[in-house]
Structures are given as C-alpha cells and as structure tokens.
Design a protein around this motif. Sequence first.
Motif, short mmCIF file in Angstrom:
data_model
loop_
_atom_site.label_atom_id
_atom_site.label_comp_id
_atom_site.label_asym_id
_atom_site.label_seq_id
_atom_site.Cartn_x
_atom_site.Cartn_y
_atom_site.Cartn_z
N ARG A 17 0.98 8.40 9.23
CA ARG A 17 0.51 7.65 8.06
C ARG A 17 1.39 6.45 7.70
O ARG A 17 0.99 5.61 6.89
N THR A 57 -2.64 5.62 -2.95
CA THR A 57 -3.43 6.80 -2.64
C THR A 57 -2.56 8.02 -2.92
O THR A 57 -1.48 8.18 -2.34
N GLU A 81 -5.71 6.21 8.46
CA GLU A 81 -5.26 5.32 7.38
C GLU A 81 -3.73 5.29 7.34
O GLU A 81 -3.08 6.34 7.34
N GLU A 117 -8.75 9.36 4.64
CA GLU A 117 -9.41 8.80 5.80
C GLU A 117 -8.56 8.93 7.06
O GLU A 117 -7.34 8.69 7.03
N TYR A 154 0.02 3.31 5.70
CA TYR A 154 0.53 2.72 4.47
C TYR A 154 1.91 2.12 4.70
O TYR A 154 2.68 2.60 5.53
N SER A 170 0.87 -1.17 0.00
CA SER A 170 0.00 0.00 0.00
C SER A 170 0.90 1.22 0.00
O SER A 170 1.86 1.31 0.78
#
Length: 219
Positions: free
Chosen positions: A140, A30, A113, A110, A115, A6
């Motif tokens: 994050r 993202t 969220e 969000e 990663y 991700s």
Amino acid sequence: RVVGASVLELGAGMGLCGLLASQLGARRVTITDCSYVGLKVLRSNVLAHMATTAEMYSWGENEKDVNTIRRHLWESDLPQSSGPRQGEPRHWSNEPTCTVGAEGLPPLLETGEQYELVVAADALYFHEQVAPLLHTFAARLSPHGLALMTVTLRHKSVYKAFVDGLSEVGLEMIDDPELTVDPRDAHHLQDGGNVFQTRNELGPVHLMYLQHRRHRQLP
C-alpha cells in the motif's frame, strides 16, 4: 509530508490519525479497520468532525469527500501462489455483527491502491499479525512514500520478527526513536482494562519510519 498527500491509516480504531491528517491538509485520507462494529463507530466519529450529515455521507463515496472509510484485512495483501485471490481471506471479523442503516456495509479497500503516507498507531500485538502487516505496508505504500507506525513493545519477539521481516518485503527502517509517553497515557497502558494491557508487561513506545529500500529518504 502530510500537506497535499494521500494518506492511509491502518487499524484505525477511532480514526484519530486519519482525522488529524485531513485537518493538517492531506489531499485524500482513507481510514481503515477490519471490524464492522469498529467501522460503524468510526463512521460516527468521522461524521462528528465533518461539516455534513449522515444522509449526505455514506463511507466517503463522493469525489469531494476528503475522508473515506474502507474495510481492509491485512491478509488480503499477502501474496498468492495460485493467482488472484478469490473472495475475502478467512478472518474473525468477516461476519457482520451489527446492524447498518441506509449507508449499507462499508466497501473494501480497493485492490492495488497506494498512498504517499501510510500510518498505524499501536496496531501490532501478535506474531500472527507480523506477515500480513508487513505485506500491507509494502503493497500500500507508494514507491517514494513514507510509513509511520507507533509500536508498544509488549512482546520483544513480535517487534523483532517485524523488524527482521522488513527486508523480505522490500522495506527498510530509517529511524526508530523511543517516544516520551505522557504520564496519563503511561498509567492507562499499565492499568487499563484491555486484556492485552493487563496480561503483559509493557515496554517502551517506538515510532518506526519505514520506506521502500530503493528510495531511501530521511524524514
């Protein structure tokens, strides 16, 4: 580190890092920025690299969409002493300055969220950005994740403030090589029309590798 991971891109601009990550096999990407105008352009760029149409892709709401686009203010990841944040932080980009189509305004990233890989390309310019960006990386990045950020040393004091602040948010820098800049890019950095590029004497470009302190792992 990219295949199956991700990935979050901060201060994406045209979204080149995020798009490259998806082409290299990332599981989910993202791509974020703060400006509504920039996000509208970013959406067009993402669409140009996808086998879909504007009617079928808003901001990446479909579970099958590898690339999602979100608006994100780094200031929203700053700690709050009075409990959960109510509404958006004050920011120059909060008021939409462009029209949007059927896709509507871009959703916010969000809360909470995280990663496995967080990337930012030439996103650090001012002292005011240091604390928000540090807290965004810390908030994050997943516990065992890796962050990569290229930094052009426009102001050594800004770079030093960022490095000195890493420990305060539980991060560490595990490598910081100086990059070889292509002569064409060097010319752009020195003579480009951007006010930040012409006003200041630019230094070298570094690639920072960051991780949470308790999970040190060489890249």
